[in-house]
Motif scaffolding. Sequence first.
Motif, short mmCIF file in Angstrom:
data_model
loop_
_atom_site.label_atom_id
_atom_site.label_comp_id
_atom_site.label_asym_id
_atom_site.label_seq_id
_atom_site.Cartn_x
_atom_site.Cartn_y
_atom_site.Cartn_z
N HIS A 7 0.87 -1.18 0.00
CA HIS A 7 0.00 0.00 0.00
C HIS A 7 0.91 1.22 0.00
CE1 HIS A 7 -3.13 2.85 1.06
NE2 HIS A 7 -2.31 3.32 1.99
N LYS A 13 1.00 -4.72 2.06
CA LYS A 13 -0.43 -4.81 1.77
C LYS A 13 -1.12 -5.67 2.82
CE LYS A 13 -3.31 -3.74 -1.76
NZ LYS A 13 -3.35 -2.47 -2.50
N GLY A 14 -2.19 -5.16 3.39
CA GLY A 14 -2.98 -5.93 4.33
C GLY A 14 -2.37 -6.09 5.71
N LYS A 69 -1.59 -5.84 9.54
CA LYS A 69 -2.45 -5.56 10.69
C LYS A 69 -1.66 -5.34 11.98
CE LYS A 69 -6.25 -6.23 8.30
NZ LYS A 69 -7.15 -5.11 7.94
#
Length: 284
Positions: A59, A80-81, A83
């Motif tokens: 991202h 990306k993704g 958490k």
Amino acid sequence: MDQKIINLYDSYTHSQINRKEFMKKLALLTGSTALALTILPSLESNYAAASTVKDDEVHAEEITFPGVNGQLQGLFAMPKGNKRKLGAVIIIHENRGLTPHIKDVTKRVALAGFVALGVDALSPMGGTPEDENKGREMIGKLDAAQNLGNYLKALEFLRAHPLGNGKTGVVGFCWGGGMANKLAVADPFLNAAVAYYGAQAKTEDVPQIKASLMLHYAGLDERINAGIPAYESALKANKIDYQLYVYDGVNHAFNNDTSPTRYNEAAAKLAWERTINLFKKKLG
């Protein structure tokens, strides 16, 4: 390519000679102005080849954040993704500004598992221009104290970022390598600093360094390498945690894969592996 031509281009890109003088000398080395113009594209950066990280792998977004006297611009990137909280790394560009190449390097750092921020040091002057020759001129006009302060502000921003774990590192190239050394001196909270073929910190400032250092040098880079002995002696005398590597037979900017004449794939890959391993060790 003749090493004399590469050395001449290095002198030009570091403002030791102007473009008119550079082209005149290049024509003398190649034998004609026509041949000089033919060789020129292989010396200059080809940003069409800058992108190596796919859009779906990280991202990335353009952001602004507070500097010393106004907002700074930069490219923020993360896996990306993701958490979880990650170590954060500032990527410090060469003396042309936040180019497509350095934006891609920022994404590479994110792909390796870090929060990454490529800071545009030319933000106070309107940001990095498309013309890299103009970018070099602008770099020389930056206020040194304000510029250092802006990078310290960027480190503060990353330490407080909700996606970061509070640990920070920097990696810089050429002009940015010199800045990485300066930040290691100026920021006692910095965990790791990596300098690619960058000017060394002043030896009298070395006792202030708290970060772990990694220093990458090109074997053919006589201009920068002249400062290695004094710097290394000071690092040893002050018991600084450092690693120093000289890559034989390669040129300044060997990591820049958009600069075909100076890029060295083997050295770039090895230096990058060492860089990421240091960040994983110190920022995890």
